[in-house]
Design a protein around this motif. Structure first.
Motif, PDB file in Angstrom:
ATOM      1  N   ALA A  31       3.260  -0.843  17.718  1.00  0.00           N
ATOM      2  CA  ALA A  31       3.924  -0.828  16.416  1.00  0.00           C
ATOM      3  C   ALA A  31       3.997   0.599  15.878  1.00  0.00           C
ATOM      4  N   GLU A  32       5.078   0.864  15.174  1.00  0.00           N
ATOM      5  CA  GLU A  32       5.276   2.184  14.589  1.00  0.00           C
ATOM      6  C   GLU A  32       5.493   2.053  13.091  1.00  0.00           C
ATOM      7  N   VAL A  33       5.058   3.048  12.367  1.00  0.00           N
ATOM      8  CA  VAL A  33       5.282   3.086  10.926  1.00  0.00           C
ATOM      9  C   VAL A  33       6.756   3.376  10.682  1.00  0.00           C
ATOM     10  N   LYS A  34       7.445   2.441  10.005  1.00  0.00           N
ATOM     11  CA  LYS A  34       8.860   2.625   9.700  1.00  0.00           C
ATOM     12  C   LYS A  34       9.030   3.417   8.409  1.00  0.00           C
ATOM     13  N   SER A  35       8.184   3.123   7.425  1.00  0.00           N
ATOM     14  CA  SER A  35       8.210   3.894   6.184  1.00  0.00           C
ATOM     15  C   SER A  35       6.837   3.849   5.541  1.00  0.00           C
ATOM     16  N   GLU A  36       6.513   4.938   4.882  1.00  0.00           N
ATOM     17  CA  GLU A  36       5.222   5.046   4.190  1.00  0.00           C
ATOM     18  C   GLU A  36       5.427   5.953   3.001  1.00  0.00           C
ATOM     19  N   HIS A  37       4.909   5.524   1.854  1.00  0.00           N
ATOM     20  CA  HIS A  37       5.043   6.307   0.629  1.00  0.00           C
ATOM     21  C   HIS A  37       3.735   6.230  -0.132  1.00  0.00           C
ATOM     22  N   SER A  38       3.258   7.363  -0.588  1.00  0.00           N
ATOM     23  CA  SER A  38       2.055   7.416  -1.420  1.00  0.00           C
ATOM     24  C   SER A  38       2.295   8.399  -2.548  1.00  0.00           C
ATOM     25  N   ASP A  39       1.964   7.973  -3.751  1.00  0.00           N
ATOM     26  CA  ASP A  39       2.064   8.833  -4.920  1.00  0.00           C
ATOM     27  C   ASP A  39       0.749   8.703  -5.676  1.00  0.00           C
ATOM     28  N   VAL A  40      -0.119   9.697  -5.527  1.00  0.00           N
ATOM     29  CA  VAL A  40      -1.421   9.678  -6.186  1.00  0.00           C
ATOM     30  C   VAL A  40      -1.347  10.651  -7.354  1.00  0.00           C
ATOM     31  N   ARG A  41      -1.638  10.126  -8.554  1.00  0.00           N
ATOM     32  CA  ARG A  41      -1.557  10.913  -9.780  1.00  0.00           C
ATOM     33  C   ARG A  41      -2.877  10.801 -10.534  1.00  0.00           C
ATOM     34  N   ALA A  42      -3.032  11.581 -11.560  1.00  0.00           N
ATOM     35  CA  ALA A  42      -4.242  11.515 -12.385  1.00  0.00           C
ATOM     36  C   ALA A  42      -4.359  10.161 -13.073  1.00  0.00           C
ATOM     37  N   ASP A  43      -3.218   9.523 -13.379  1.00  0.00           N
ATOM     38  CA  ASP A  43      -3.258   8.241 -14.086  1.00  0.00           C
ATOM     39  C   ASP A  43      -3.148   7.041 -13.153  1.00  0.00           C
ATOM     40  N   GLY A  44      -3.228   7.251 -11.833  1.00  0.00           N
ATOM     41  CA  GLY A  44      -3.187   6.121 -10.907  1.00  0.00           C
ATOM     42  C   GLY A  44      -2.488   6.466  -9.608  1.00  0.00           C
ATOM     43  N   PHE A  45      -1.988   5.452  -8.942  1.00  0.00           N
ATOM     44  CA  PHE A  45      -1.321   5.655  -7.663  1.00  0.00           C
ATOM     45  C   PHE A  45      -0.341   4.530  -7.386  1.00  0.00           C
ATOM     46  N   ASP A  46       0.582   4.794  -6.498  1.00  0.00           N
ATOM     47  CA  ASP A  46       1.491   3.803  -5.933  1.00  0.00           C
ATOM     48  C   ASP A  46       1.563   4.089  -4.443  1.00  0.00           C
ATOM     49  N   SER A  47       1.562   3.039  -3.642  1.00  0.00           N
ATOM     50  CA  SER A  47       1.702   3.236  -2.204  1.00  0.00           C
ATOM     51  C   SER A  47       2.398   2.042  -1.586  1.00  0.00           C
ATOM     52  N   ASP A  48       3.100   2.293  -0.491  1.00  0.00           N
ATOM     53  CA  ASP A  48       3.678   1.197   0.276  1.00  0.00           C
ATOM     54  C   ASP A  48       3.791   1.625   1.728  1.00  0.00           C
ATOM     55  N   LEU A  49       3.782   0.636   2.581  1.00  0.00           N
ATOM     56  CA  LEU A  49       3.800   0.854   4.021  1.00  0.00           C
ATOM     57  C   LEU A  49       4.614  -0.253   4.670  1.00  0.00           C
ATOM     58  N   LEU A  50       5.448   0.102   5.626  1.00  0.00           N
ATOM     59  CA  LEU A  50       6.208  -0.863   6.408  1.00  0.00           C
ATOM     60  C   LEU A  50       6.066  -0.472   7.866  1.00  0.00           C
ATOM     61  N   VAL A  51       5.618  -1.424   8.692  1.00  0.00           N
ATOM     62  CA  VAL A  51       5.387  -1.185  10.108  1.00  0.00           C
ATOM     63  C   VAL A  51       6.418  -1.992  10.904  1.00  0.00           C
ATOM     64  N   SER A  52       6.788  -1.500  12.068  1.00  0.00           N
ATOM     65  CA  SER A  52       7.847  -2.126  12.864  1.00  0.00           C
ATOM     66  C   SER A  52       7.547  -3.565  13.275  1.00  0.00           C
ATOM     67  N   ASN A  53       6.298  -3.999  13.248  1.00  0.00           N
ATOM     68  CA  ASN A  53       5.950  -5.375  13.620  1.00  0.00           C
ATOM     69  C   ASN A  53       5.878  -6.297  12.411  1.00  0.00           C
ATOM     70  N   SER A  54       6.550  -5.953  11.325  1.00  0.00           N
ATOM     71  CA  SER A  54       6.659  -6.757  10.098  1.00  0.00           C
ATOM     72  C   SER A  54       5.427  -6.710   9.209  1.00  0.00           C
ATOM     73  N   ILE A  55       4.468  -5.856   9.475  1.00  0.00           N
ATOM     74  CA  ILE A  55       3.343  -5.679   8.555  1.00  0.00           C
ATOM     75  C   ILE A  55       3.842  -4.851   7.383  1.00  0.00           C
ATOM     76  N   GLN A  56       3.529  -5.323   6.165  1.00  0.00           N
ATOM     77  CA  GLN A  56       3.905  -4.604   4.950  1.00  0.00           C
ATOM     78  C   GLN A  56       2.704  -4.543   4.024  1.00  0.00           C
ATOM     79  N   GLN A  57       2.613  -3.477   3.254  1.00  0.00           N
ATOM     80  CA  GLN A  57       1.548  -3.322   2.271  1.00  0.00           C
ATOM     81  C   GLN A  57       2.117  -2.555   1.092  1.00  0.00           C
ATOM     82  N   ALA A  58       1.746  -2.966  -0.116  1.00  0.00           N
ATOM     83  CA  ALA A  58       2.128  -2.248  -1.321  1.00  0.00           C
ATOM     84  C   ALA A  58       0.989  -2.380  -2.322  1.00  0.00           C
TER      85      ALA A  58
END
Length: 129
Positions: A31-58
């Motif tokens: 499996a390969e990472v299709k997209s990954e985004h992370s935004d870590v700030r002083a007031d929190g964070f946002d992240s998401d991940l999409l893998v080629s085998n349909s694994i997703q995380q947000a």
């Protein structure tokens, strides 16, 4: 708390995506990472991940350590599995159709609990001599 949860989440993703990770589906090893985004700030964070085998995380979190997120995958049987969660001062609270649920409270027990709540027992003051 916030740092601990983030470290656990990152470690879990690293293990799941490591080249030596063996799963029940052979294609997961490649499996390969299709997209990954992370935004870590002083007031929190946002992240998401999409893998080629349909694994997703947000996930998103605030400066108090409160996190809302979800992760999903496709089971070996082809079923889409999704877990949503909240992690806050009340602990980790996952929800999803695949999670076990307790059986319903029997009617008789529910009736007894309602009666006990409606008729609280008053403690008599004890007299010590």
């Amino acid at each position: 708390m916030f740092k601990f949860v983030m470290i656990c989440a990152i470690f879990g993703m690293a293990v799941a995506l490591s080249p030596g990770h063996v799963s029940s589906r052979g294609e997961d090893v490649h499996a390969e990472v299709k997209s990954e985004h992370s935004d870590v700030r002083a007031d929190g964070f946002d992240s998401d991940l999409l893998v080629s085998n349909s694994i997703q995380q947000a996930a998103s979190g605030d400066e108090h350590g409160n996190i809302h997120g979800s992760f999903s995958w496709v089971s070996p049987e082809g079923e889409h599995v999704e877990i949503k969660y909240v992690a806050d001062e009340h602990g980790y609270q996952p929800s999803g159709a695949v999670l076990p649920t307790p059986p319903p409270i029997p009617v008789e027990i529910a009736r007894a609990l309602a009666w006990l709540e409606a008729h609280p027992q008053h403690q008599e003051p004890s007299h010590h001599h």
